[in-house]
Scaffold this active site. Structure first.
Site, PDB file in Angstrom:
ATOM      1  N   HIS A 141       0.880  -1.187   0.000  1.00 46.17           N
ATOM      2  CA  HIS A 141       0.000   0.000   0.000  1.00 46.17           C
ATOM      3  C   HIS A 141       0.911   1.229   0.000  1.00 46.17           C
ATOM      4  O   HIS A 141       1.670   1.426  -0.941  1.00 46.17           O
ATOM      5  CB  HIS A 141      -0.931  -0.108   1.204  1.00 46.17           C
ATOM      6  CG  HIS A 141      -2.058   0.880   1.233  1.00 46.17           C
ATOM      7  ND1 HIS A 141      -2.396   1.684   0.183  1.00 46.17           N
ATOM      8  CD2 HIS A 141      -2.957   1.189   2.215  1.00 46.17           C
ATOM      9  CE1 HIS A 141      -3.429   2.436   0.506  1.00 46.17           C
ATOM     10  NE2 HIS A 141      -3.792   2.161   1.745  1.00 46.17           N
ATOM     11  N   HIS A 145      -2.474  -2.324  -9.939  1.00 49.36           N
ATOM     12  CA  HIS A 145      -3.414  -1.719  -9.002  1.00 49.36           C
ATOM     13  C   HIS A 145      -4.688  -2.548  -9.004  1.00 49.36           C
ATOM     14  O   HIS A 145      -5.084  -3.052 -10.046  1.00 49.36           O
ATOM     15  CB  HIS A 145      -3.729  -0.276  -9.429  1.00 49.36           C
ATOM     16  CG  HIS A 145      -4.285   0.548  -8.333  1.00 49.36           C
ATOM     17  ND1 HIS A 145      -5.618   0.538  -8.011  1.00 49.36           N
ATOM     18  CD2 HIS A 145      -3.696   1.388  -7.445  1.00 49.36           C
ATOM     19  CE1 HIS A 145      -5.812   1.344  -6.989  1.00 49.36           C
ATOM     20  NE2 HIS A 145      -4.660   1.866  -6.623  1.00 49.36           N
ATOM     21  N   ASP A 191       2.711   5.372  -6.955  1.00 54.73           N
ATOM     22  CA  ASP A 191       3.969   5.248  -6.226  1.00 54.73           C
ATOM     23  C   ASP A 191       5.190   5.133  -7.130  1.00 54.73           C
ATOM     24  O   ASP A 191       6.316   5.222  -6.650  1.00 54.73           O
ATOM     25  CB  ASP A 191       3.922   4.015  -5.313  1.00 54.73           C
ATOM     26  CG  ASP A 191       2.986   4.247  -4.153  1.00 54.73           C
ATOM     27  OD1 ASP A 191       3.041   5.342  -3.587  1.00 54.73           O
ATOM     28  OD2 ASP A 191       2.201   3.339  -3.835  1.00 54.73           O
TER      29      ASP A 191
HETATM   30  N1  ACO Z   1       4.638  -7.071 -10.661  1.00 52.80           N
HETATM   31  C1  ACO Z   1       4.505  -8.268 -11.280  1.00 52.80           C
HETATM   32  N2  ACO Z   1       3.340  -8.918 -11.402  1.00 52.80           N
HETATM   33  C2  ACO Z   1       2.252  -8.335 -10.886  1.00 52.80           C
HETATM   34  C3  ACO Z   1       2.316  -7.088 -10.225  1.00 52.80           C
HETATM   35  C4  ACO Z   1       3.576  -6.458 -10.124  1.00 52.80           C
HETATM   36  N3  ACO Z   1       3.700  -5.277  -9.540  1.00 52.80           N
HETATM   37  N4  ACO Z   1       1.093  -6.749  -9.795  1.00 52.80           N
HETATM   38  C5  ACO Z   1       0.294  -7.731 -10.160  1.00 52.80           C
HETATM   39  N5  ACO Z   1       0.982  -8.700 -10.825  1.00 52.80           N
HETATM   40  C6  ACO Z   1       0.455  -9.928 -11.439  1.00 52.80           C
HETATM   41  C7  ACO Z   1       0.142 -10.959 -10.373  1.00 52.80           C
HETATM   42  O1  ACO Z   1       1.245 -11.816 -10.154  1.00 52.80           O
HETATM   43  C8  ACO Z   1      -1.025 -11.673 -11.001  1.00 52.80           C
HETATM   44  O2  ACO Z   1      -0.529 -12.529 -12.016  1.00 52.80           O
HETATM   45  P1  ACO Z   1      -1.204 -13.980 -12.259  1.00 52.80           P
HETATM   46  O3  ACO Z   1      -2.594 -13.669 -12.732  1.00 52.80           O
HETATM   47  O4  ACO Z   1      -0.325 -14.631 -13.246  1.00 52.80           O
HETATM   48  O5  ACO Z   1      -1.198 -14.662 -10.912  1.00 52.80           O
HETATM   49  C9  ACO Z   1      -1.788 -10.569 -11.726  1.00 52.80           C
HETATM   50  O6  ACO Z   1      -0.801  -9.569 -12.034  1.00 52.80           O
HETATM   51  C10 ACO Z   1      -2.887  -9.956 -10.875  1.00 52.80           C
HETATM   52  O7  ACO Z   1      -2.296  -9.461  -9.692  1.00 52.80           O
HETATM   53  P2  ACO Z   1      -2.928  -9.516  -8.252  1.00 52.80           P
HETATM   54  O8  ACO Z   1      -1.844  -9.655  -7.238  1.00 52.80           O
HETATM   55  O9  ACO Z   1      -4.044 -10.536  -8.233  1.00 52.80           O
HETATM   56  O10 ACO Z   1      -3.589  -8.085  -8.176  1.00 52.80           O
HETATM   57  P3  ACO Z   1      -4.139  -7.394  -6.880  1.00 52.80           P
HETATM   58  O11 ACO Z   1      -5.255  -6.521  -7.326  1.00 52.80           O
HETATM   59  O12 ACO Z   1      -4.412  -8.377  -5.799  1.00 52.80           O
HETATM   60  O13 ACO Z   1      -2.894  -6.534  -6.381  1.00 52.80           O
HETATM   61  C11 ACO Z   1      -1.369  -4.797  -6.036  1.00 52.80           C
HETATM   62  C12 ACO Z   1      -2.750  -5.187  -6.572  1.00 52.80           C
HETATM   63  C13 ACO Z   1      -1.224  -5.254  -4.579  1.00 52.80           C
HETATM   64  C14 ACO Z   1      -1.243  -3.272  -6.066  1.00 52.80           C
HETATM   65  C15 ACO Z   1      -0.291  -5.461  -6.925  1.00 52.80           C
HETATM   66  O14 ACO Z   1      -0.431  -5.026  -8.258  1.00 52.80           O
HETATM   67  C16 ACO Z   1       1.120  -5.191  -6.406  1.00 52.80           C
HETATM   68  O15 ACO Z   1       1.594  -5.923  -5.543  1.00 52.80           O
HETATM   69  N6  ACO Z   1       1.808  -4.153  -6.950  1.00 52.80           N
HETATM   70  C17 ACO Z   1       3.119  -3.801  -6.459  1.00 52.80           C
HETATM   71  C18 ACO Z   1       3.024  -3.049  -5.172  1.00 52.80           C
HETATM   72  C19 ACO Z   1       2.528  -1.646  -5.380  1.00 52.80           C
HETATM   73  O16 ACO Z   1       2.990  -0.924  -6.255  1.00 52.80           O
HETATM   74  N7  ACO Z   1       1.583  -1.230  -4.531  1.00 52.80           N
HETATM   75  C20 ACO Z   1       1.042   0.118  -4.548  1.00 52.80           C
HETATM   76  C21 ACO Z   1      -0.397   0.102  -4.954  1.00 52.80           C
HETATM   77  S1  ACO Z   1      -1.016   1.722  -5.131  1.00 52.80           S
HETATM   78  C22 ACO Z   1      -1.274   2.268  -3.560  1.00 52.80           C
HETATM   79  O17 ACO Z   1      -1.519   1.550  -2.632  1.00 52.80           O
HETATM   80  C23 ACO Z   1      -1.170   3.673  -3.362  1.00 52.80           C
END
Ligand code: ACO
Length: 443
Positions: free
Chosen positions: A269, A308, A364
């Site tokens: 987050h 996201h 971010d």
């Molecule tokens: N890098 C690589 N792969 C990713 C990323 C990433 N940053 N984000 C998502 N994916 C992939 C997942 O592995 C998943 O792949 P799969 O379908 O093969 O299993 C698919 O994309 C869907 O991802 P989820 O994790 O199910 O998406 P979710 O909605 O649960 O997560 C989140 C969202 C937590 C923001 C995620 O994208 C992440 O971890 N990003 C990196 C951390 C980040 O930047 N967080 C800031 C968010 S913005 C904020 O809070 C202000």
């Protein structure tokens, strides 16, 4: 049969049910309880870990269309607010629902500024933290401690009390944040200067040394103000959900904001901007980007600042931050990490892995390089997020408190544990079975 309804046939019983579809394409999960196999059956419930498709409230504060990359506060596009407004005006908009006229703006500004001071005991309390305490941990603890200074805040159903706590929190957050920053450096804490703007005063409390009056650089002051606007609210994210869930027990708002701040601290987050910089430093050079992207695609790494839950296109805030970054670099000099970030973005946006999963830069991705250029250590990044988000948390909380449909937040569970067992004296117990599948259950 009503047009705005959903017909469900339960094949276990052959019975048909009609569920009304409410405004916004919503069905009430509680209707599922009527779908039973017999009088003793609990009825159906929906299973939605992490609330990926469950609305927990009705809200008038922030609108997001994640597919189109739209973000609006109270109907106003984020781009217009970032271009023309300032953080305090946006905080007013978020908390009260309308933009203020001049008279109301000046009164609001005055009411926030008279609350920038903290009790001396708060200062002493903060001095008790270890010399290397993470400022976000200090923030969580100190905001929680504020509840002991304002016991009147328990009066959550009183409008005047809610207004007062809102002004206090928006006023005091920069002061506590700046004290946390100075603590790590061993510098004396700087008291607020209310002649300055909200962000100008914050910069003064952070960076003032021996000069009698701190003069913030207007470009950096404005850049920080715009970054504050972009972070003011984001509907039902993890920390807003924590604010509402904890606040639903009717605890005082300081305790609930401490919980929301704790939720924001995590790397998925508000901690993501810190994680982005660590990632960029580890990559070290644009030439190492392809190898890093390969590791991400193999599932060994995560591209921080990408992806996201809601945005399935470019986060509109990220576009604005990217522009702000260059304005800041004009004053501070270019942060070399920007070249690695640009290369990551270029390669990722052309790559099938990211395209098919609709992974784009989130807010971010570029904030870290901007904050770093402004002289903030990484540990301060989530703190810089928490300050402006306080107005959003307070608006979400007040909306929850006033909403007659809200109750104490209490999700259901699908129980997957043991059936009934009976207690056996300790010496008669067999050695606990360490089943392979049970290992992951243990803490
Ligand atoms: N890098 C690589 N792969 C990713 C990323 C990433 N940053 N984000 C998502 N994916 C992939 C997942 O592995 C998943 O792949 P799969 O379908 O093969 O299993 C698919 O994309 C869907 O991802 P989820 O994790 O199910 O998406 P979710 O909605 O649960 O997560 C989140 C969202 C937590 C923001 C995620 O994208 C992440 O971890 N990003 C990196 C951390 C980040 O930047 N967080 C800031 C968010 S913005 C904020 O809070 C202000």
């Amino acid at each position: 049969m009503a047009k705005n309804s959903l017909s469900i046939i339960d094949n276990r019983t052959g019975k048909q049910y009609e569920i009304p579809i409410e405004e916004g394409g919503v069905i009430r999960a509680s209707y599922l309880r009527n779908i039973k196999t017999g009088p003793d059956d609990f009825g159906l419930m929906s299973y939605d870990p992490a609330f990926t498709n469950t609305a927990s409230c009705r809200s008038k504060i922030t609108f997001i269309d994640g597919e189109k990359g739209i973000l609006r506060y109270r109907g106003y596009p984020i781009e217009e607010l970032a271009e023309r407004s300032n953080y305090l005006e946006v905080a007013y908009l978020i908390v009260k629902g309308e933009l203020p006229d001049r008279k109301h703006y000046l009164a609001w500004e005055h009411n926030i500024k008279i609350h920038t001071m903290v009790h001396e005991n708060i200062k002493n309390f903060m001095q008790g933290f270890r010399y290397d305490a993470h400022p976000m941990g200090m923030l969580v603890g100190t905001i929680g401690a504020l509840s002991t200074f304002y016991p009147d805040a328990n009066n959550i159903h009183d409008l005047e009390s809610r207004r007062l706590q809102t002004r206090r929190l928006i006023g005091k957050l920069p002061t506590i944040a700046a004290f946390a920053y100075r603590h790590a450096l061993g510098f004396p804490y700087v008291y607020p200067d209310n002649d300055l703007s909200y962000t100008g005063n914050f910069l003064s409390m952070l960076f003032k040394m021996t000069e009698l009056k701190y003069k913030p650089n207007p470009t950096l002051e404005r850049a920080l103000d715009v970054l504050f606007i972009l972070h003011a609210d984001h509907e039902q994210n993890c920390s807003a959900n924590a604010m509402r869930a904890v606040g639903s027990s009717q605890v005082d708002p300081y305790s609930a904001v401490a919980a929301a701040t704790a939720a924001l601290y995590g790397p998925l987050h508000g901690g993501a901007n810190e994680a982005v910089i660590r990632m960029l430093m580890e990559i070290g050079s644009p030439k190492n980007v392809p190898a890093f992207i390969k590791a991400v695609k193999n599932g060994e790494r995560r591209l921080m600042g990408f992806g996201h839950r809601i945005y399935k296109s470019y986060d509109p805030r990220a576009k604005i931050v990217k522009r702000i970054a260059y304005e800041v670099f004009d004053v501070t000099g270019r942060n070399p990490l920007i070249d690695i970030a640009l290369e990551l973005e270029r390669i990722a946006l052309e790559d099938d892995y990211f395209v098919t999963r609709k992974l784009y830069p989130n807010v971010d991705f570029y904030t870290g390089v901007t904050y770093q250029a402004m002289g903030f250590p990484m540990t301060m990044f989530p703190v810089l997020f928490a300050i402006p988000r306080t107005s959003g948390w307070m608006a979400q909380w007040a909306e929850m408190v006033r909403d007659p449909e809200q109750k104490i937040a209490r999700p259901r569970q699908v129980y997957t544990g043991e059936n009934l067992r009976h207690w056996i004296p300790i010496d008669e117990r067999p050695e606990p079975l360490m089943r392979e599948d049970a290992v992951s259950d243990r803490i």
